[in-house]
Design a protein around this motif. Sequence first.
Motif, PDB file in Angstrom:
ATOM      1  N   ARG A 183      17.119  -1.620   4.711  1.00 12.52           N
ATOM      2  CA  ARG A 183      17.429  -2.933   4.138  1.00 12.52           C
ATOM      3  C   ARG A 183      16.174  -3.675   4.231  1.00 12.52           C
ATOM      4  O   ARG A 183      15.837  -4.694   3.645  1.00 12.52           O
ATOM      5  CB  ARG A 183      18.518  -3.640   5.034  1.00 12.52           C
ATOM      6  N   THR A 184      15.190  -3.732   5.438  1.00 11.63           N
ATOM      7  CA  THR A 184      14.333  -4.566   5.882  1.00 11.63           C
ATOM      8  C   THR A 184      13.039  -4.252   4.815  1.00 11.63           C
ATOM      9  O   THR A 184      12.372  -5.110   4.450  1.00 11.63           O
ATOM     10  CB  THR A 184      13.785  -4.518   7.248  1.00 11.63           C
ATOM     11  N   ALA A 185      12.732  -2.885   4.466  1.00 11.98           N
ATOM     12  CA  ALA A 185      11.872  -2.226   3.650  1.00 11.98           C
ATOM     13  C   ALA A 185      12.213  -2.861   2.292  1.00 11.98           C
ATOM     14  O   ALA A 185      11.593  -3.338   1.507  1.00 11.98           O
ATOM     15  CB  ALA A 185      11.920  -1.008   3.631  1.00 11.98           C
ATOM     16  N   GLU A 186      13.660  -2.977   1.793  1.00 13.67           N
ATOM     17  CA  GLU A 186      13.958  -3.375   0.539  1.00 13.67           C
ATOM     18  C   GLU A 186      13.622  -4.569   0.324  1.00 13.67           C
ATOM     19  O   GLU A 186      13.325  -5.201  -0.739  1.00 13.67           O
ATOM     20  CB  GLU A 186      15.568  -3.098   0.260  1.00 13.67           C
ATOM     21  N   GLY A 187      14.036  -5.478   1.344  1.00 12.17           N
ATOM     22  CA  GLY A 187      13.573  -7.127   1.561  1.00 12.17           C
ATOM     23  C   GLY A 187      12.129  -7.195   1.110  1.00 12.17           C
ATOM     24  O   GLY A 187      11.794  -8.072   0.366  1.00 12.17           O
ATOM     25  N   HIS A 188      11.381  -6.541   1.974  1.00 13.67           N
ATOM     26  CA  HIS A 188       9.761  -6.703   1.634  1.00 13.67           C
ATOM     27  C   HIS A 188       9.431  -6.463   0.262  1.00 13.67           C
ATOM     28  O   HIS A 188       8.637  -7.145  -0.318  1.00 13.67           O
ATOM     29  CB  HIS A 188       9.034  -5.750   2.630  1.00 13.67           C
ATOM     30  N   VAL A 189       9.876  -5.139  -0.477  1.00 19.45           N
ATOM     31  CA  VAL A 189       9.583  -4.676  -1.674  1.00 19.45           C
ATOM     32  C   VAL A 189      10.001  -5.973  -2.638  1.00 19.45           C
ATOM     33  O   VAL A 189       9.171  -6.185  -3.523  1.00 19.45           O
ATOM     34  CB  VAL A 189      10.353  -3.500  -2.048  1.00 19.45           C
TER      35      VAL A 189
ATOM     36  N   SER B  19       9.366   5.997  -1.468  1.00 20.17           N
ATOM     37  CA  SER B  19      10.412   5.131  -1.738  1.00 20.17           C
ATOM     38  C   SER B  19      10.841   4.084  -0.751  1.00 20.17           C
ATOM     39  O   SER B  19      10.172   4.112   0.393  1.00 20.17           O
ATOM     40  CB  SER B  19      11.739   6.151  -1.952  1.00 20.17           C
ATOM     41  N   ASN B  20      11.997   3.296  -0.793  1.00 17.78           N
ATOM     42  CA  ASN B  20      12.149   2.262   0.100  1.00 17.78           C
ATOM     43  C   ASN B  20      12.659   3.245   1.458  1.00 17.78           C
ATOM     44  O   ASN B  20      12.048   2.692   2.515  1.00 17.78           O
ATOM     45  CB  ASN B  20      13.475   1.438  -0.272  1.00 17.78           C
ATOM     46  N   LYS B  21      13.291   4.247   1.378  1.00 17.51           N
ATOM     47  CA  LYS B  21      13.734   5.124   2.554  1.00 17.51           C
ATOM     48  C   LYS B  21      12.358   5.652   3.275  1.00 17.51           C
ATOM     49  O   LYS B  21      12.519   5.422   4.532  1.00 17.51           O
ATOM     50  CB  LYS B  21      14.750   5.996   2.135  1.00 17.51           C
TER      51      LYS B  21
ATOM     52  N   ARG C 117       7.198  -1.277  -9.663  1.00 19.69           N
ATOM     53  CA  ARG C 117       6.221  -0.717  -8.589  1.00 19.69           C
ATOM     54  C   ARG C 117       4.977  -0.269  -9.076  1.00 19.69           C
ATOM     55  O   ARG C 117       3.840  -0.235  -8.280  1.00 19.69           O
ATOM     56  CB  ARG C 117       6.787   0.471  -8.063  1.00 19.69           C
ATOM     57  N   THR C 118       4.613   0.163 -10.500  1.00 21.40           N
ATOM     58  CA  THR C 118       3.584   0.701 -10.933  1.00 21.40           C
ATOM     59  C   THR C 118       2.512  -0.357 -10.977  1.00 21.40           C
ATOM     60  O   THR C 118       1.264  -0.537 -10.597  1.00 21.40           O
ATOM     61  CB  THR C 118       3.658   1.140 -12.563  1.00 21.40           C
TER      62      THR C 118
ATOM     63  N   GLU D 161       0.896  -1.261  -0.060  1.00 21.53           N
ATOM     64  CA  GLU D 161      -0.086   0.051  -0.074  1.00 21.53           C
ATOM     65  C   GLU D 161       0.783   1.373  -0.098  1.00 21.53           C
ATOM     66  O   GLU D 161       0.538   2.434  -0.671  1.00 21.53           O
ATOM     67  CB  GLU D 161      -0.885  -0.043   1.344  1.00 21.53           C
ATOM     68  N   LEU D 162       1.994   1.159   0.867  1.00 21.74           N
ATOM     69  CA  LEU D 162       2.774   2.412   0.732  1.00 21.74           C
ATOM     70  C   LEU D 162       3.543   2.645  -0.500  1.00 21.74           C
ATOM     71  O   LEU D 162       3.809   3.555  -1.045  1.00 21.74           O
ATOM     72  CB  LEU D 162       3.809   2.143   1.802  1.00 21.74           C
TER      73      LEU D 162
END
Length: 780
Positions: A742-748, A729-731, A760-761, A722-723
Amino acid sequence: MGRALVTDRQGNLPADTTSFVGRKDDLAEVKNLLSKARLVTLTGVGGVGKTRLALRTGNDLRRAFPDGVWLVELADLQNGALVPHTVIEALGVHDETGRDQVDVLIGHLADRQLLLILDNCEHLVEACADLADTLLRAVPGLRVLATSRERLGVNCEHLWPVNPLPLPQTGLPPGEWARSAALTFFGERAAAVLPGFAMTNETQAQITEVCRLLGGIPLAIELSVVQLRVLTLDQLTARLADCYRLPHVRSRGGLPRHQTLHAAVEWSFDLCAPAEQNLWMRASVFAGGFDMSAAERVCSAAGLAADEMLIHLFRLVDKSVLICEPDAEQSRFRLLEPLRQYGMDKLRESGQETEVRRRHRDYYLDLAERSEKEWFGPRQAEMVTRAGLEHANFRAALDFSLASPADAATGLRLAATLWFYWAGCGMLGEGRHWLGRALESTAEPTADRMKALWVNGYIHTLQGEVAAAVSILEECREHASSTGDEVALAYATHRIGCNALVGDDIGYAKSLFEDAQERYRRLDVLDSNVMLAGIELAIASVFLGDLDRAAALCEEACATGQEHGEQWAYAYAIYGLALVTLSRGDLHQAAAYGRQCLRIKRDFKDLLGIVLAIEVLAWTEAAQANWDRAATMLGVAQRIWPSVGFPMFGSKYFGAPHGQCAAQTREALGDREYEAKIAHGQQLTLEEAITYALGEGKTASRPATEPNQPAVLTDREFEVAELIATGLSNKAIAQNLVISQRTAEGHVNRILRKLGFDSRTQVATWITHTSLANERTSNN
């Protein structure tokens, strides 16, 4: 009278982690008393086990009280005026209005059936008695179980004296020591201290003598058993006998049981090395625990070096003087209340009390000032946690400062510095209490006083008391103008603009916000409050129909928040964007912004931010003809607003979309169904309401392209998706969810992999379809 919002219905009793020895008869009698009496007070000396008996009683009676059993710990509280505040906190009640706290309690408890445990009332007897008497008269379904060294003195009070553990009967046959609660307790504690310890017929006489010397008082037994790490049982018995033969022990006066506990604590103190004794005394100034950094700053002294503090702390832990409570960041320590009181008596006798209390105050002032700076940054969430942990110490520091004219100015500074805790963490009522006291204690128009005035005015604004807020802020602006305090003038101007905004004087509000923004720029000031000035100007622009300017201002605030890692004001910028996109008819994006704002405000316990986000989500649901969800969320909002202030601030501009939503939803559902959904929303706890508004508790699934396609994302991954859809951005996602980049990037990456997408679109498109599918399912 409005009812405040509660976060839970079940109670807050801690888990039972130790055995319960020798109290079965007491337990049965206390439960029996509570079935007949509405106030029962457990009396007895310190360390005799009143709290343990109260907690076990509460646990056993959970099913008898549909609205829970609630523990209110008062040992760390020194100010009787804050007893109602402390009860409200313990009950998980949220109320950010200026209402009298006793009235809030009565309103909350009005039709509930619950048991309230007031623990350690002896130093606040009058305040506890007044509150208990008032609540019991007003709330028929309330029972109170109190623990105190003396009775409360309320007419309906029933007393139950908690006696020491029974000692062995005279002439007890060998091998039957287990019939003695005191010996059983000694044996259990000794086995915990010395693995492999076992009581035998041969040691029974010595252990009996030890328990007799200690009067069967559990705390005294525990303190003495610890000495078995360095003493044999023979040595322990002999030394205790020598201690109790000392003239100052025999002639102290008072009840024998008080003498016994005091002697046991005194003996433990005498067995400590000088540095440990000094640490014990100096640590008694802490309330609610402390960490290593605090000990180094507050307790260091001649013979007690800061770089050796850890060694001495853990030596006192080994002696069961200090309790070590591991925390996620670092260990925290605390003294049991009878030992803290003994340490304070020794500190007072030594003539060091004022000096150590002042060091304690200065440490927490420094902590507050560092936290205020870090509030505007990536550690903002940590500051919320830290301030909560140190709440009792902040109270003690404020109490000390405001009790003396010589320290009142420092108390004023501390109360004003903690604005981020009062306003940002849902502590408006207590903040107003301390600021009021501090402003009454000082009169000099210093910079600290100017700051306290605008903070107090801001709190009154948030509580919906516009007239009082404007009066306080105008006083600040007048003094700031005459003294040349440009910083206070900027903040006061800004906050007067807030009152104009909710008072529907939009043109005046706009000019004040622009004035404040210009002042902030000239002063080169940037913090959460400065961000809010731009956000509030954006909201005024929405009301004036200038959506482009409103969007630009909110986006600027979002960029500032992302750059600095600020989340609290950032969430209000997201709320502003929700208003803009809703006004433009982009319902999906408005709902995404509303959910994002709500998630952040949940972490801060910011009730105003929570209810504003839920309002936006209700409007978007109604605009999509999801009438059941719209009505339920309107019910949630109806329940929350009395705990914040006037619904939608009593403003026609803020209130217009709410009124339109309510009218359309009522027409669509009909009066009966509409009122039923409103009532359902009102019955939800705060966490239940937030979960409902966010649509949590369901596993997200990709719209099926093949039969029986399984769900593919976890709840957290769906939250990240949703975000992504909002363009973060990942940040920015990491900052929003308070996780590492790093955790956010892993989720993405996992989301893209699981869904089989390349961009992402595609995720944003998928989210849209999924949300619509979930809504259709919910409506059906």
